[in-house]
Design a protein around this motif. Structure first.
Motif, PDB file in Angstrom:
ATOM      1  N   THR A  56      29.568 -47.758   9.248  1.00 40.74           N
ATOM      2  CA  THR A  56      28.782 -46.789   8.491  1.00 40.74           C
ATOM      3  C   THR A  56      28.007 -45.871   9.427  1.00 40.74           C
ATOM      4  O   THR A  56      28.000 -44.647   9.244  1.00 40.74           O
ATOM      5  CB  THR A  56      27.811 -47.512   7.525  1.00 40.74           C
ATOM      6  N   VAL A  57      27.369 -46.447  10.432  1.00 40.76           N
ATOM      7  CA  VAL A  57      26.585 -45.631  11.364  1.00 40.76           C
ATOM      8  C   VAL A  57      27.500 -44.738  12.206  1.00 40.76           C
ATOM      9  O   VAL A  57      27.144 -43.594  12.497  1.00 40.76           O
ATOM     10  CB  VAL A  57      25.669 -46.513  12.241  1.00 40.76           C
ATOM     11  N   VAL A  58      28.677 -45.226  12.563  1.00 41.53           N
ATOM     12  CA  VAL A  58      29.633 -44.385  13.298  1.00 41.53           C
ATOM     13  C   VAL A  58      30.046 -43.203  12.423  1.00 41.53           C
ATOM     14  O   VAL A  58      30.087 -42.063  12.884  1.00 41.53           O
ATOM     15  CB  VAL A  58      30.875 -45.207  13.742  1.00 41.53           C
ATOM     16  N   ALA A  59      30.333 -43.463  11.155  1.00 43.04           N
ATOM     17  CA  ALA A  59      30.786 -42.410  10.243  1.00 43.04           C
ATOM     18  C   ALA A  59      29.674 -41.451   9.846  1.00 43.04           C
ATOM     19  O   ALA A  59      29.925 -40.261   9.632  1.00 43.04           O
ATOM     20  CB  ALA A  59      31.399 -43.038   8.987  1.00 43.04           C
ATOM     21  N   MET A  60      28.433 -41.987   9.753  1.00 43.42           N
ATOM     22  CA  MET A  60      27.297 -41.179   9.313  1.00 43.42           C
ATOM     23  C   MET A  60      26.112 -41.424  10.241  1.00 43.42           C
ATOM     24  O   MET A  60      25.182 -42.168   9.883  1.00 43.42           O
ATOM     25  CB  MET A  60      26.922 -41.514   7.866  1.00 43.42           C
ATOM     26  N   PRO A  61      26.141 -40.836  11.434  1.00 40.43           N
ATOM     27  CA  PRO A  61      25.028 -41.053  12.369  1.00 40.43           C
ATOM     28  C   PRO A  61      23.685 -40.734  11.710  1.00 40.43           C
ATOM     29  O   PRO A  61      23.563 -39.779  10.947  1.00 40.43           O
ATOM     30  CB  PRO A  61      25.332 -40.081  13.502  1.00 40.43           C
ATOM     31  N   GLY A  62      22.717 -41.600  11.993  1.00 40.82           N
ATOM     32  CA  GLY A  62      21.389 -41.427  11.413  1.00 40.82           C
ATOM     33  C   GLY A  62      21.197 -42.176  10.108  1.00 40.82           C
ATOM     34  O   GLY A  62      20.080 -42.265   9.606  1.00 40.82           O
ATOM     35  N   SER A  63      22.286 -42.713   9.549  1.00 44.15           N
ATOM     36  CA  SER A  63      22.155 -43.463   8.296  1.00 44.15           C
ATOM     37  C   SER A  63      21.453 -44.788   8.556  1.00 44.15           C
ATOM     38  O   SER A  63      21.514 -45.335   9.648  1.00 44.15           O
ATOM     39  CB  SER A  63      23.526 -43.698   7.660  1.00 44.15           C
ATOM     40  N   LYS A  64      20.784 -45.287   7.538  1.00 44.14           N
ATOM     41  CA  LYS A  64      20.054 -46.544   7.677  1.00 44.14           C
ATOM     42  C   LYS A  64      21.030 -47.711   7.686  1.00 44.14           C
ATOM     43  O   LYS A  64      22.061 -47.677   7.035  1.00 44.14           O
ATOM     44  CB  LYS A  64      19.047 -46.707   6.543  1.00 44.14           C
ATOM     45  N   TRP A  65      20.650 -48.753   8.430  1.00 43.49           N
ATOM     46  CA  TRP A  65      21.470 -49.961   8.544  1.00 43.49           C
ATOM     47  C   TRP A  65      20.587 -51.191   8.381  1.00 43.49           C
ATOM     48  O   TRP A  65      19.380 -51.107   8.495  1.00 43.49           O
ATOM     49  CB  TRP A  65      22.194 -49.997   9.902  1.00 43.49           C
ATOM     50  N   GLY A  66      21.210 -52.333   8.091  1.00 45.57           N
ATOM     51  CA  GLY A  66      20.491 -53.595   8.036  1.00 45.57           C
ATOM     52  C   GLY A  66      20.305 -54.123   6.634  1.00 45.57           C
ATOM     53  O   GLY A  66      20.665 -53.483   5.651  1.00 45.57           O
ATOM     54  N   ARG A  67      19.742 -55.327   6.588  1.00 42.67           N
ATOM     55  CA  ARG A  67      19.437 -55.995   5.324  1.00 42.67           C
ATOM     56  C   ARG A  67      18.365 -57.037   5.593  1.00 42.67           C
ATOM     57  O   ARG A  67      18.094 -57.391   6.733  1.00 42.67           O
ATOM     58  CB  ARG A  67      20.673 -56.644   4.719  1.00 42.67           C
TER      59      ARG A  67
END
Length: 162
Positions: A63-74
């Motif tokens: 997800t982060v590779v496809a959309m840099p700056g997107s939030k990650w984690g849980r």
């Protein structure tokens, strides 16, 4: 072609999986299903968690590779995370081990083509400001490599208590 650093991470992750599978290979099913204490996961719960968590974190990398700056984690209360360690009585030990074995190829497939530039892309954790913006390499190193290595240690601790 994978950079030298990501190649080391992939090798480390795959080695941890191999250690886990070798350690659990000849264990009796009752040992794998046994909780050392009321508050500790059984080896089966650990294996099931690994089978759920590693694909989750690989997906976060994608997800982060496809959309840099997107939030990650849980968080720790994530429903999928909790489901993986609940009602494990219904799970087949062999099926869970097979799934964990298959993670080695999945790790290679998802991480194998990441280069240093991609690994340095930074994004924020969705729940914890304390993490701040972290590069993809942080997700790989902390939430996949160190995570699975820690669970190998947890399995060894479980066995030492039996």
């Amino acid at each position: 072609m994978a950079s030298q650093n990501i190649a080391k991470s992939i090798a480390s992750i795959q080695q941890s999986i191999d250690h886990i599978l070798e350690t659990t290979k000849n264990l009796p099913e009752e040992t794998i299903r046994c909780n050392p204490t009321e508050d500790e996961w059984s080896i089966l719960q650990i294996l099931s968690h690994i089978a759920e968590a590693i694909p989750y974190w690989l997906g976060e990398v994608q997800t982060v590779v496809a959309m840099p700056g997107s939030k990650w984690g849980r968080g720790l209360q994530d429903p999928a995370r909790l489901a993986a360690v609940t009602d494990t009585e219904r799970l087949s030990v062999d099926d869970v081990k097979k799934h964990v074995e298959e993670l080695k190829d999945e790790v290679e497939s998802v991480l194998g083509n990441l280069d240093e530039e991609t690994l340095s892309i930074e994004s924020p954790h969705r729940n914890f400001i304390k993490f701040g913006n972290k590069p993809i390499s942080y997700i790989v190193d902390h939430f996949i490599d160190e995570h699975i290595s820690g669970h190998y240690g947890q399995i060894k601790r479980n066995l030492s208590k039996m």
